[in-house]
Design an enzyme around this catalytic site. Structure first.
Site, PDB file in Angstrom:
ATOM      1  N   LYS A  35       0.862  -1.185   0.000  1.00 56.29           N
ATOM      2  CA  LYS A  35       0.000   0.000   0.000  1.00 56.29           C
ATOM      3  C   LYS A  35       0.890   1.224   0.000  1.00 56.29           C
ATOM      4  O   LYS A  35       2.013   1.179   0.524  1.00 56.29           O
ATOM      5  CB  LYS A  35      -0.890   0.021   1.253  1.00 56.29           C
ATOM      6  CG  LYS A  35      -2.150   0.828   1.082  1.00 56.29           C
ATOM      7  CD  LYS A  35      -3.239   0.024   0.376  1.00 56.29           C
ATOM      8  CE  LYS A  35      -4.498   0.815   0.204  1.00 56.29           C
ATOM      9  NZ  LYS A  35      -5.606  -0.038  -0.253  1.00 56.29           N
TER      10      LYS A  35
HETATM   11  P1  NAD Z   1     -13.012   7.641  -2.366  1.00 56.14           P
HETATM   12  O1  NAD Z   1     -11.962   8.647  -2.090  1.00 56.14           O
HETATM   13  O2  NAD Z   1     -13.524   7.492  -3.743  1.00 56.14           O
HETATM   14  O3  NAD Z   1     -14.268   7.897  -1.406  1.00 56.14           O
HETATM   15  C1  NAD Z   1     -14.140   8.023  -0.008  1.00 56.14           C
HETATM   16  C2  NAD Z   1     -15.489   8.368   0.565  1.00 56.14           C
HETATM   17  O4  NAD Z   1     -15.374   8.421   1.998  1.00 56.14           O
HETATM   18  C3  NAD Z   1     -16.021   9.738   0.129  1.00 56.14           C
HETATM   19  O5  NAD Z   1     -17.404   9.655  -0.119  1.00 56.14           O
HETATM   20  C4  NAD Z   1     -15.754  10.625   1.355  1.00 56.14           C
HETATM   21  O6  NAD Z   1     -16.658  11.692   1.442  1.00 56.14           O
HETATM   22  C5  NAD Z   1     -15.988   9.618   2.448  1.00 56.14           C
HETATM   23  N1  NAD Z   1     -15.377  10.052   3.719  1.00 56.14           N
HETATM   24  C6  NAD Z   1     -14.130  10.497   3.927  1.00 56.14           C
HETATM   25  N2  NAD Z   1     -13.973  10.835   5.217  1.00 56.14           N
HETATM   26  C7  NAD Z   1     -15.150  10.608   5.828  1.00 56.14           C
HETATM   27  C8  NAD Z   1     -15.635  10.759   7.139  1.00 56.14           C
HETATM   28  N3  NAD Z   1     -14.826  11.212   8.116  1.00 56.14           N
HETATM   29  N4  NAD Z   1     -16.903  10.411   7.412  1.00 56.14           N
HETATM   30  C9  NAD Z   1     -17.718   9.946   6.436  1.00 56.14           C
HETATM   31  N5  NAD Z   1     -17.318   9.777   5.158  1.00 56.14           N
HETATM   32  C10 NAD Z   1     -16.057  10.110   4.858  1.00 56.14           C
HETATM   33  O7  NAD Z   1     -12.426   6.257  -1.805  1.00 56.14           O
HETATM   34  P2  NAD Z   1     -12.838   4.776  -2.241  1.00 56.14           P
HETATM   35  O8  NAD Z   1     -11.908   4.339  -3.304  1.00 56.14           O
HETATM   36  O9  NAD Z   1     -14.300   4.680  -2.438  1.00 56.14           O
HETATM   37  O10 NAD Z   1     -12.420   3.965  -0.930  1.00 56.14           O
HETATM   38  C11 NAD Z   1     -13.289   3.807   0.199  1.00 56.14           C
HETATM   39  C12 NAD Z   1     -12.811   2.645   1.039  1.00 56.14           C
HETATM   40  O11 NAD Z   1     -12.795   1.459   0.240  1.00 56.14           O
HETATM   41  C13 NAD Z   1     -11.389   2.769   1.614  1.00 56.14           C
HETATM   42  O12 NAD Z   1     -11.323   2.108   2.852  1.00 56.14           O
HETATM   43  C14 NAD Z   1     -10.559   2.016   0.601  1.00 56.14           C
HETATM   44  O13 NAD Z   1      -9.319   1.546   1.125  1.00 56.14           O
HETATM   45  C15 NAD Z   1     -11.502   0.870   0.295  1.00 56.14           C
HETATM   46  N6  NAD Z   1     -11.229   0.174  -0.974  1.00 56.14           N
HETATM   47  C16 NAD Z   1     -11.219   0.851  -2.157  1.00 56.14           C
HETATM   48  C17 NAD Z   1     -10.988   0.151  -3.328  1.00 56.14           C
HETATM   49  C18 NAD Z   1     -11.040   0.822  -4.684  1.00 56.14           C
HETATM   50  O14 NAD Z   1     -10.989   0.104  -5.692  1.00 56.14           O
HETATM   51  N7  NAD Z   1     -11.159   2.116  -4.777  1.00 56.14           N
HETATM   52  C19 NAD Z   1     -10.734  -1.229  -3.286  1.00 56.14           C
HETATM   53  C20 NAD Z   1     -10.766  -1.883  -2.060  1.00 56.14           C
HETATM   54  C21 NAD Z   1     -11.021  -1.168  -0.912  1.00 56.14           C
END
Ligand code: NAD
Length: 422
Positions: A108
Site C-alpha cells: 500500500k
Molecule cells: P473515495 O476517495 O472514492 O471515497 C471516499 C469516501 O469516503 C467519500 O465519499 C468521502 O466523502 C468519504 N469520507 C471520507 N472521510 C469521511 C468521514 N470522516 N466520514 C464519512 N465519510 C467520509 O475512496 P474509495 O476508493 O471509495 O475507498 C473507500 C474505502 O474502500 C477505503 O477504505 C478504501 O481503502 C476501500 N477500498 C477501495 C478500493 C477501490 O478500488 N477504490 C478497493 C478496495 C477497498
C-alpha cells in the site's frame, strides 16, 4: 471512546490474522514474517505549486509480502496518511489476494495530502514527483499500485506515463502494467471502475443465498459515497435494495422510501458530496449509524464503526466495503448481538481481482469484454465466499477468522514449500 488513531491500526491488523493462526495452528516463524512488512519505503519530495512556492510532501510505499506474486495495493491521498495506516493496509492486501487465490502479494502507498486543497495541475506534479521518488521500488513485475481513497484513474494515468518516461525506449510499451485502475484509453480494464462496489454487491447476494433473504426486501445504510460506496449503492438499488441513509465527509442524508441513487451520484459529482441533495432528510452523523437498517455498509475510512456506535446500531449485517472500518470493541459487541460481519479482505476484494485482470490484459496486449470481466470476477468471488463459509463451518469461528484461515492456508503452504533464503 475509541476514536480513530488512538490505537495502532497495524496492531489491530496483526491481531486479526493471529486469531486465525491460533485456530489453525500456524507455526511461529511464518507468523513473525507476516507480522512485519518486507520493505518500508518513505520518500520526501518537493513540488512547485501554482503560485511559484515549493512544498515538501511525504509519501509511503509499504511492501508487505511478495511470496504469492508481485506486491499489489492502492495509493491513498489523504491528510491522515501515516506509516501505521499504510502498514496495516499493506498487510490486508496480502491476505486479500491470498484469500481470493490470485497470484499477487500485498502493498500500500500514500501521500499525506488533502487533495481537495490543490489544483489538478498541482496534483499532477505531486503524482509525477512521487512516482519518480519511488523509482525502481515499483514496476510491473515488482510492485503495482492502484487507486484508493483520494486518487483516481487520471492519477494512475499520470503515474504510468511518468514511469514509462523513466524507462528506456525498448521497455516503454511494456510497462503499462506498472499500475492498475488506469483510464480505459490508456490501458485500463472495462469494469475496474465499479469492480469494488460490484464485489460488495456479490457479498450481499451471497449472504442472501445463505440466509434466504431477498435483495429487494432490504434497507441499506452506506457510509462513504466515493468510488466504492457510490457504485455499490447504484448496483444494489438496481437490484431493488432501498438505499435509505448515506453519509460522507460533507453530511448525512436519508429517505425512508429509499434515495434516488442515480440522481445522488450526479449531485455528488457536481457538488463534491451528499450535503444539500434535494428530496432527502438531513440527518446527523450519529443517525447514519443509529437509524435501523437491515444492512450497514461502511465504505469510507478505517475505525468508523466504534464501540459506542455499534451499541447504537440496529442492523443484521455489516459488509466491510472499506478497509478496517470496524474497531475490535465494535466487533465484540456485534459478536454478542449476533450481527454478522463480512470482513474487508473478502467484501472489497473485487477491486484487486479486476486490477489483476487489467495487469493480465496489459501483459498480453489483448483486451477483454465486459462480459469476460464480470463472469470471471463473479466466479472468483463466489468461490472465495463459498470457501469462507465452508472453513467457518469446520472451525466454528467468525467469518473474519475463517477468511484469514483460508488465506493463511495458502500462504503457509507456499512458505513451507519455498523455505527461507539462503
Ligand atoms: P473515495 O476517495 O472514492 O471515497 C471516499 C469516501 O469516503 C467519500 O465519499 C468521502 O466523502 C468519504 N469520507 C471520507 N472521510 C469521511 C468521514 N470522516 N466520514 C464519512 N465519510 C467520509 O475512496 P474509495 O476508493 O471509495 O475507498 C473507500 C474505502 O474502500 C477505503 O477504505 C478504501 O481503502 C476501500 N477500498 C477501495 C478500493 C477501490 O478500488 N477504490 C478497493 C478496495 C477497498
Amino acid at each position: 471512546m475509541d476514536a480513530p488513531r488512538q490505537r495502532s491500526l497495524h496492531q489491530t491488523a496483526v491481531e486479526q490474522f493471529q486469531r486465525a493462526a491460533d485456530l489453525i495452528g500456524v507455526a511461529e516463524p511464518t507468523r513473525t514474517i507476516l507480522a512485519h512488512p518486507k520493505n518500508e519505503v518513505i520518500v520526501n519530495f518537493p513540488v512547485e505549486l501554482d503560485d511559484g512556492s515549493w512544498e515538501m510532501f511525504r509519501g509511503y510505499r509499504i511492501q508487505h509480502s511478495n511470496i504469492l506474486g508481485p506486491f499489489k495495493g492502492g495509493i491513498r491521498f489523504h491528510p491522515d496518511v501515516d506509516l501505521d495506516e499504510v502498514t496495516a493496509l499493506a498487510g490486508w492486501m496480502t491476505f486479500k489476494c491470498a484469500l481470493v487465490g490470485i497470484p499477487l502479494g500485498g502493498a500500500k502507498g500514500g501521500v499525506t495530502i488533502d487533495p481537495s486543497a490543490y489544483s489538478s495541475a498541482e496534483l499532477q506534479r505531486v503524482v509525477r514527483r512521487f512516482t519518480h521518488a519511488l523509482g525502481s521500488n515499483i514496476g510491473p513485475e515488482h510492485d503495482i499500485p492502484a487507486p484508493d481513497v483520494g486518487t483516481n484513474s487520471q492519477m494512475m494515468d499520470w503515474l504510468m506515463d511518468t514511469y514509462a518516461n523513466m524507462s528506456g525506449p525498448n521497455n516503454r510499451q511494456m510497462v503499462k502494467g506498472v499500475v492498475t485502475g488506469k483510464s480505459l484509453a490508456t490501458g485500463g480494464s472495462v469494469g475496474r471502475e465499479e469492480a469494488t462496489g460490484r464485489g460488495v454487491l456479490y457479498a450481499l447476494r451471497h449472504w442472501c443465498g445463505e440466509t434466504g433473504e431477498r435483495l429487494d426486501s432490504l434497507g441499506v445504510s452506506v457510509q462513504g459515497f466515493g468510488n466504492v460506496g457510490s457504485h455499490f449503492s447504484r448496483l444494489a438499488a438496481q437490484e431493488g435494495c432501498r438505499i435509505q441513509v448515506v453519509g460522507d465527509h460533507t453530511g448525512t442524508i436519508g429517505a425512508e422510501k429509499g434515495l434516488d441513487v442515480e440522481s445522488l451520484s450526479t449531485w455528488v459529482r457536481e457538488h463534491g458530496g451528499v450535503a444539500g441533495f434535494p428530496d432527502a432528510d438531513v440527518l446527523s452523523t450519529e443517525e447514519l449509524f443509529s437509524t435501523p437498517a437491515d444492512v450497514f455498509v461502511p465504505a469510507a475510512l478505517e475505525n468508523q464503526v466504534t464501540g459506542p456506535r455499534a451499541t447504537a446500531m440496529d442492523c443484521r449485517l455489516i459488509i466491510e466495503a472499506a478497509n478496517g472500518p470496524t474497531t475490535p470493541e465494535a466487533e465484540a459487541i456485534f459478536a454478542e448481538q449476533g450481527v454478522e460481519i463480512i470482513p474487508d479482505i473478502l467484501a472489497n476484494a473485487g477491486g484487486v481481482v479486476v486490477s489483476y485482470f487489467e495487469w493480465l490484459q496489459n501483459k498480453s496486449a489483448r483486451y477483454w469484454t465486459e462480459e469476460d470481466v464480470d463472469d470471471r470476477l463473479r466466479k472468483i468471488l463466489w468461490e472465495a465466499h463459498d470457501n469462507v463459509v465452508a472453513r467457518r463451518a469446520e472451525l466454528r469461528c467468525s467469518r473474519r477468522e475463517a477468511a484469514y484461515a483460508v488465506a493463511l492456508d495458502r500462504l503457509v503452504e507456499v512458505y513451507e514449500l519455498r523455505g527461507i533464503f539462503p
